[in-house]
Scaffold this active site. Sequence first.
Site, PDB file in Angstrom:
ATOM      1  N   LYS A  34       0.835  -1.200   0.000  1.00 18.68           N
ATOM      2  CA  LYS A  34       0.000   0.000   0.000  1.00 18.68           C
ATOM      3  C   LYS A  34       0.871   1.252   0.000  1.00 18.68           C
ATOM      4  O   LYS A  34       0.615   2.215   0.710  1.00 18.68           O
ATOM      5  CB  LYS A  34      -0.917  -0.016   1.216  1.00 18.68           C
ATOM      6  CG  LYS A  34      -1.866  -1.214   1.217  1.00 18.68           C
ATOM      7  CD  LYS A  34      -2.762  -1.236   2.425  1.00 18.68           C
ATOM      8  CE  LYS A  34      -3.668  -2.417   2.540  1.00 18.68           C
ATOM      9  NZ  LYS A  34      -3.858  -3.297   1.467  1.00 18.68           N
ATOM     10  N   CYS A  35       1.890   1.218  -0.828  1.00 16.39           N
ATOM     11  CA  CYS A  35       2.905   2.273  -0.882  1.00 16.39           C
ATOM     12  C   CYS A  35       2.822   2.979  -2.230  1.00 16.39           C
ATOM     13  O   CYS A  35       2.371   2.392  -3.212  1.00 16.39           O
ATOM     14  CB  CYS A  35       4.279   1.612  -0.687  1.00 16.39           C
ATOM     15  SG  CYS A  35       5.700   2.701  -0.858  1.00 16.39           S
ATOM     16  N   GLY A  36       3.298   4.195  -2.275  1.00 17.78           N
ATOM     17  CA  GLY A  36       3.370   4.912  -3.545  1.00 17.78           C
ATOM     18  C   GLY A  36       4.285   4.245  -4.554  1.00 17.78           C
ATOM     19  O   GLY A  36       4.231   4.544  -5.744  1.00 17.78           O
TER      20      GLY A  36
END
Length: 187
Positions: A34-36
Site C-alpha cells: 500500500k505504498c506509492g
Amino acid sequence: MGVYGFSAKAINGQEINLEEYKGKVVLIVNTAGKCGFTYQYEDLQKLYDRYKDKGFVILGFPCNQFDNQEPDSNDRIQTNCLLNYGVSFPLFQKIDVRDGGATPLFRYLSSQKPFEGFNPFHPVAKILIPLLNDKHPEYLSDDYSIKWNFTKFLIDADGEVVKRFECTTDPIDMENDIEKLLEAVSV
C-alpha cells in the site's frame, strides 16, 4: 560469505538458506502493498521474467515499518502480489528492515552500501521527501539505514552487495547493472 551466511523464512514459513542462490545474481527488495512505490512490483516481475533463465532471482521481503503500508498477513500479501502484479519471484515473510528489530540480513545489507539520496525528480519523491522531513526526520539521520519501502540491493554471484538502489530508482533503470553482473556469471 556475503548474503550466503543468512537464512530467511519464505512466505509459506519454510526456512530458506540464502546459499541456495549461490552463483546467481540476486536482487533483494523490501516491499509493501500500500505504498506509492507498490507499482514497482510489476517492473520487478518483468525483470525477473526477462532474466530468471540467465541466473537472476529477486527476493521480496514485505515490511510494515514505513507508515503502516504493509498491514496484511503473509497469506494475503502473497495473494495480492500474485493477483495484482503476477509476482512469481520468491517472497518471504514480513520482517523489519531498520532500527533495533531489523533482521540480521537487512542489518548486513544496509551496512554494505550507504544511502546515496533519493532522485528528487522522481514523481513519488515529491511526496516522499517532504513526508520524511516532516514526519520521520529520524529516518534520514544516518547514512546506512533503510529509508523507505522498495530499497533494492543488487548482489553478485559470490553473494556480495554490489549496489544499493533507493525507492526512487525504478526497477527498469537497474537493468544495465543486472546485465553486467549476468555477463560476468556466464563468462
